[in-house]
Design a protein around this motif. Structure first.
Motif, PDB file in Angstrom:
ATOM      1  N   ARG A  77       0.820  -1.224   0.000  1.00 43.97           N
ATOM      2  CA  ARG A  77       0.000   0.000   0.000  1.00 43.97           C
ATOM      3  C   ARG A  77       0.848   1.266   0.000  1.00 43.97           C
ATOM      4  NH1 ARG A  77      -4.197  -1.491   4.865  1.00 43.97           N
ATOM      5  NH2 ARG A  77      -5.038  -3.424   3.975  1.00 43.97           N
ATOM      6  N   PHE A  78       2.130   1.111   0.037  1.00 50.04           N
ATOM      7  CA  PHE A  78       3.026   2.262   0.141  1.00 50.04           C
ATOM      8  C   PHE A  78       3.688   2.536  -1.204  1.00 50.04           C
ATOM      9  CE2 PHE A  78       7.326   3.936   1.007  1.00 50.04           C
ATOM     10  CZ  PHE A  78       6.968   5.126   1.630  1.00 50.04           C
ATOM     11  N   GLN A 118      -1.864   4.024   1.150  1.00 51.13           N
ATOM     12  CA  GLN A 118      -3.276   3.751   0.869  1.00 51.13           C
ATOM     13  C   GLN A 118      -3.904   2.954   2.000  1.00 51.13           C
ATOM     14  OE1 GLN A 118      -4.717   0.904  -2.322  1.00 51.13           O
ATOM     15  NE2 GLN A 118      -5.265   2.856  -3.299  1.00 51.13           N
ATOM     16  N   LEU A 119      -5.015   3.473   2.516  1.00 54.46           N
ATOM     17  CA  LEU A 119      -5.740   2.793   3.584  1.00 54.46           C
ATOM     18  C   LEU A 119      -6.580   1.646   3.025  1.00 54.46           C
ATOM     19  CD1 LEU A 119      -6.947   5.959   5.549  1.00 54.46           C
ATOM     20  CD2 LEU A 119      -4.868   4.604   5.924  1.00 54.46           C
ATOM     21  N   LYS A 120      -7.190   0.877   3.934  1.00 50.44           N
ATOM     22  CA  LYS A 120      -7.991  -0.262   3.499  1.00 50.44           C
ATOM     23  C   LYS A 120      -9.218   0.163   2.700  1.00 50.44           C
ATOM     24  CE  LYS A 120      -6.558  -3.396   7.190  1.00 50.44           C
ATOM     25  NZ  LYS A 120      -7.000  -4.246   8.333  1.00 50.44           N
ATOM     26  N   ASN A 121      -9.726   1.376   2.994  1.00 48.51           N
ATOM     27  CA  ASN A 121     -10.890   1.878   2.254  1.00 48.51           C
ATOM     28  C   ASN A 121     -10.496   2.590   0.962  1.00 48.51           C
ATOM     29  OD1 ASN A 121      -9.744   4.199   3.212  1.00 48.51           O
ATOM     30  ND2 ASN A 121     -11.547   4.908   4.344  1.00 48.51           N
ATOM     31  N   TYR A 175     -11.900   9.371  -1.375  1.00 45.59           N
ATOM     32  CA  TYR A 175     -12.603   8.992  -2.599  1.00 45.59           C
ATOM     33  C   TYR A 175     -14.077   8.742  -2.309  1.00 45.59           C
ATOM     34  CZ  TYR A 175      -8.046   8.317  -4.804  1.00 45.59           C
ATOM     35  OH  TYR A 175      -6.794   8.503  -5.313  1.00 45.59           O
ATOM     36  N   PHE A 176     -14.923   9.164  -3.264  1.00 45.46           N
ATOM     37  CA  PHE A 176     -16.354   8.909  -3.234  1.00 45.46           C
ATOM     38  C   PHE A 176     -16.741   8.173  -4.511  1.00 45.46           C
ATOM     39  CE2 PHE A 176     -15.586  12.792  -0.790  1.00 45.46           C
ATOM     40  CZ  PHE A 176     -16.173  12.460   0.423  1.00 45.46           C
TER      41      PHE A 176
END
Length: 230
Positions: A77-78, A118-121, A175-176
């Motif tokens: 995620r990095f 980056q997060l899990k969501n 993000y949406f």
């Protein structure tokens, strides 16, 4: 007269699955010539005469040689991107009629770094740093004095040096389904800030000209939103 020659080349090489290496160079050769004179006459019947103190031919040359390298990669995620740009500057000003000149040669390094987690969501945390240069516009280097008001004169200063800025930014990208919102906090530290000062000469005339006078600290926050309507 203004002449500019630009020579540039870039190379990009993907590395493994997500890595990227970039390098290149950029050369800018610029020459500006500016003739300046002021004429006046004391009565309608007299011919116009050139004022010697306001008559000259200004030559400005700016040769910038730059090269850069940049490397980026992604691990889980990095992700990160690291860069370094080197610039060699060759600047010169010349008053041809009075044979007055100044020249500077200096080399600078400008690092940059950008990190994203980056997060899990799927939202992103971002952290970045960059160093930049802001060279004075050539008109700030022109030593000619204005003549709109004989007792209040404004002119440039051929000894003005560039400004340098170190920028730090911490951001969050949300993000949406049909858009995004980027929120960030930033801090910018600027040195050699160009300010205009006013000085009275021995005759009581006021002369206004730019100098590298101060440092500047900027703190702030920004919001940047995007939305896809269709």
């Amino acid at each position: 007269a203004n002449r500019t020659i630009l020579i540039q080349s870039d190379f990009t090489q993907p590395l493994r699955e997500n890595g990227l290496f970039e390098t290149g160079f950029r050369t800018t050769l610029r020459t500006i010539e500016n003739e300046y004179f002021v004429k006046q006459r004391t009565s309608p019947d007299d011919p116009f005469e050139i004022l010697g103190d306001f008559n000259n031919d200004f030559l400005y040359t700016e040769n910038i040689y730059a090269a850069y390298v940049m490397f980026g990669n992604e691990v889980d995620r990095f992700s990160y991107q690291l860069g370094l740009r080197g610039e060699y500057s060759d600047i010169a000003t010349e008053l041809r009629l009075t044979d007055e000149g100044n020249s500077w040669n200096y080399f600078n390094l400008f690092p940059s770094a950008h990190f994203t987690y980056q997060l899990k969501n799927k939202d992103d945390f971002q952290l970045s740093y960059s160093r930049r240069i802001n060279r004075p516009r050539y008109r700030l280097l022109m030593p000619f004095q204005t003549f709109s008001d004989a007792r209040n004169l404004w002119g440039g200063n051929p000894d003005v040096q560039p400004e340098y800025t170190d920028s730090y930014e911490l951001g969050y990208l949300k993000y949406f389904p049909k858009g995004s919102l980027f929120s960030s906090l930033y801090y910018r530290y600027r040195t050699g800030v160009i300010e205009r000062i006013t000085v009275a000469d021995d005759d009581g005339f006021l002369r206004r000209f730019p100098v590298n006078l101060s440092t500047e600290n900027n703190f702030g926050f920004e919001f940047n939103a995007s939305y896809d309507f269709s």
